[in-house]
Design a protein around this motif. Structure first.
Motif, PDB file in Angstrom:
ATOM      1  N   GLU A  31      47.949  24.643  67.193  1.00 11.92           N
ATOM      2  CA  GLU A  31      46.862  25.406  66.582  1.00 11.92           C
ATOM      3  C   GLU A  31      47.324  26.765  66.057  1.00 11.92           C
ATOM      4  O   GLU A  31      46.603  27.411  65.296  1.00 11.92           O
ATOM      5  N   THR A  32      48.490  27.210  66.437  1.00  9.20           N
ATOM      6  CA  THR A  32      48.996  28.504  65.983  1.00  9.20           C
ATOM      7  C   THR A  32      49.824  28.416  64.701  1.00  9.20           C
ATOM      8  O   THR A  32      50.238  29.440  64.161  1.00  9.20           O
ATOM      9  N   TYR A  33      50.036  27.198  64.236  1.00  9.17           N
ATOM     10  CA  TYR A  33      50.877  26.993  63.059  1.00  9.17           C
ATOM     11  C   TYR A  33      50.053  26.828  61.784  1.00  9.17           C
ATOM     12  O   TYR A  33      49.037  26.119  61.774  1.00  9.17           O
ATOM     13  N   ALA A  34      50.523  27.468  60.731  1.00  8.86           N
ATOM     14  CA  ALA A  34      50.056  27.080  59.404  1.00  8.86           C
ATOM     15  C   ALA A  34      50.748  25.775  59.037  1.00  8.86           C
ATOM     16  O   ALA A  34      51.937  25.593  59.323  1.00  8.86           O
ATOM     17  N   ILE A  35      50.008  24.881  58.445  1.00  6.37           N
ATOM     18  CA  ILE A  35      50.567  23.602  58.023  1.00  6.37           C
ATOM     19  C   ILE A  35      50.383  23.464  56.517  1.00  6.37           C
ATOM     20  O   ILE A  35      49.285  23.716  55.995  1.00  6.37           O
ATOM     21  N   GLY A  36      51.430  23.089  55.866  1.00  6.58           N
ATOM     22  CA  GLY A  36      51.380  22.934  54.411  1.00  6.58           C
ATOM     23  C   GLY A  36      51.663  21.515  53.982  1.00  6.58           C
ATOM     24  O   GLY A  36      52.347  20.754  54.678  1.00  6.58           O
ATOM     25  N   THR A  53      45.940  27.676  57.355  1.00  4.96           N
ATOM     26  CA  THR A  53      46.530  28.553  58.363  1.00  4.96           C
ATOM     27  C   THR A  53      45.921  28.296  59.732  1.00  4.96           C
ATOM     28  O   THR A  53      44.981  27.520  59.885  1.00  4.96           O
ATOM     29  N   ALA A  54      46.459  28.985  60.719  1.00  3.73           N
ATOM     30  CA  ALA A  54      45.932  28.877  62.070  1.00  3.73           C
ATOM     31  C   ALA A  54      44.484  29.370  62.128  1.00  3.73           C
ATOM     32  O   ALA A  54      43.684  28.868  62.922  1.00  3.73           O
ATOM     33  N   ASP A  55      44.164  30.306  61.283  1.00  2.00           N
ATOM     34  CA  ASP A  55      42.802  30.853  61.248  1.00  2.00           C
ATOM     35  C   ASP A  55      41.856  30.015  60.400  1.00  2.00           C
ATOM     36  O   ASP A  55      40.678  30.342  60.299  1.00  2.00           O
ATOM     37  N   GLY A  56      42.409  28.978  59.773  1.00  2.00           N
ATOM     38  CA  GLY A  56      41.565  28.126  58.944  1.00  2.00           C
ATOM     39  C   GLY A  56      41.483  28.541  57.490  1.00  2.00           C
ATOM     40  O   GLY A  56      40.714  27.962  56.728  1.00  2.00           O
ATOM     41  N   ASP A  57      42.254  29.570  57.120  1.00  2.00           N
ATOM     42  CA  ASP A  57      42.295  29.948  55.707  1.00  2.00           C
ATOM     43  C   ASP A  57      42.995  28.858  54.913  1.00  2.00           C
ATOM     44  O   ASP A  57      43.969  28.268  55.380  1.00  2.00           O
ATOM     45  N   ILE A  58      42.498  28.629  53.736  1.00  2.00           N
ATOM     46  CA  ILE A  58      42.961  27.506  52.922  1.00  2.00           C
ATOM     47  C   ILE A  58      43.358  27.988  51.540  1.00  2.00           C
ATOM     48  O   ILE A  58      42.719  28.890  50.972  1.00  2.00           O
ATOM     49  N   ASP A  59      44.392  27.373  51.001  1.00  2.00           N
ATOM     50  CA  ASP A  59      44.823  27.697  49.649  1.00  2.00           C
ATOM     51  C   ASP A  59      45.367  26.434  48.991  1.00  2.00           C
ATOM     52  O   ASP A  59      45.826  25.509  49.674  1.00  2.00           O
ATOM     53  N   ILE A  70      42.164  20.110  52.072  1.00  2.00           N
ATOM     54  CA  ILE A  70      42.965  20.116  53.293  1.00  2.00           C
ATOM     55  C   ILE A  70      42.062  20.457  54.476  1.00  2.00           C
ATOM     56  O   ILE A  70      41.116  21.254  54.338  1.00  2.00           O
ATOM     57  N   SER A  71      42.336  19.863  55.612  1.00  2.00           N
ATOM     58  CA  SER A  71      41.578  20.171  56.823  1.00  2.00           C
ATOM     59  C   SER A  71      42.469  19.913  58.023  1.00  2.00           C
ATOM     60  O   SER A  71      43.549  19.318  57.892  1.00  2.00           O
ATOM     61  N   ARG A  72      42.026  20.367  59.170  1.00  2.00           N
ATOM     62  CA  ARG A  72      42.824  20.144  60.387  1.00  2.00           C
ATOM     63  C   ARG A  72      41.905  19.844  61.564  1.00  2.00           C
ATOM     64  O   ARG A  72      40.767  20.325  61.616  1.00  2.00           O
ATOM     65  N   ASP A  73      42.455  19.070  62.485  1.00  2.00           N
ATOM     66  CA  ASP A  73      41.781  18.768  63.744  1.00  2.00           C
ATOM     67  C   ASP A  73      42.767  19.131  64.841  1.00  2.00           C
ATOM     68  O   ASP A  73      43.669  18.348  65.166  1.00  2.00           O
ATOM     69  N   ALA A  97      54.514  20.013  56.468  1.00  2.00           N
ATOM     70  CA  ALA A  97      55.526  20.885  57.056  1.00  2.00           C
ATOM     71  C   ALA A  97      54.850  22.040  57.773  1.00  2.00           C
ATOM     72  O   ALA A  97      53.679  22.341  57.533  1.00  2.00           O
ATOM     73  N   THR A  98      55.620  22.702  58.612  1.00  2.00           N
ATOM     74  CA  THR A  98      55.064  23.771  59.448  1.00  2.00           C
ATOM     75  C   THR A  98      55.168  25.128  58.779  1.00  2.00           C
ATOM     76  O   THR A  98      55.650  26.105  59.360  1.00  2.00           O
TER      77      THR A  98
END
Length: 119
Positions: A31-36, A53-59, A70-73, A97-98
């Motif tokens: 949960e602390t990693y930005a994933i691209g 990003t870890a904070d949920g910011d998206i680009d 993009i989304s994360r669980d 990638a991380t």
């Protein structure tokens, strides 16, 4: 051993949709990693196309903006890339990638999954 495992790609027709997933195995504090998400089209350089990003910011890269989501669980250590209104120019091998956008930054990469869009 950290592994990023992408779901299987597919061949789709122009205008179609596809959802990819990326599961991070043995990655502590995912949960602390930005994933691209990145992609590499035939004969072209690998490019970053989306980031969460870890904070949920998206680009997004301009080439996929308004078509890809993009989304994360974090409970499943998984990031998703939903791709809509696919075009032939989206044909590429897709990687997670991380880190995001700069191909020199990620410490870990997935193995890549092929997406082919035909007209």
């Amino acid at each position: 051993q950290v592994q990023l495992v992408e779901s299987e790609g597919d061949s789709v027709r122009t205008g179609g949709s596809l959802k990819l997933s990326c599961e991070a195995k043995s990655l502590s504090q995912f949960e602390t990693y930005a994933i691209g998400w990145f992609r590499q089209a035939p004969g072209k350089k690998r490019e970053g196309i989306s980031c969460i990003t870890a904070d949920g910011d998206i680009d997004y890269a301009d080439s996929v903006k308004a078509r890809f989501t993009i989304s994360r669980d974090n409970s499943k250590n998984t990031v998703f890339l939903e791709m809509n209104t696919l075009k032939p120019e989206d044909t590429a091998v897709y990687y997670c990638a991380t880190d995001c956008f700069d191909v020199l930054r990620p410490k870990w990469w997935g193995q890549g999954t092929r997406v082919t869009v035909s007209s």
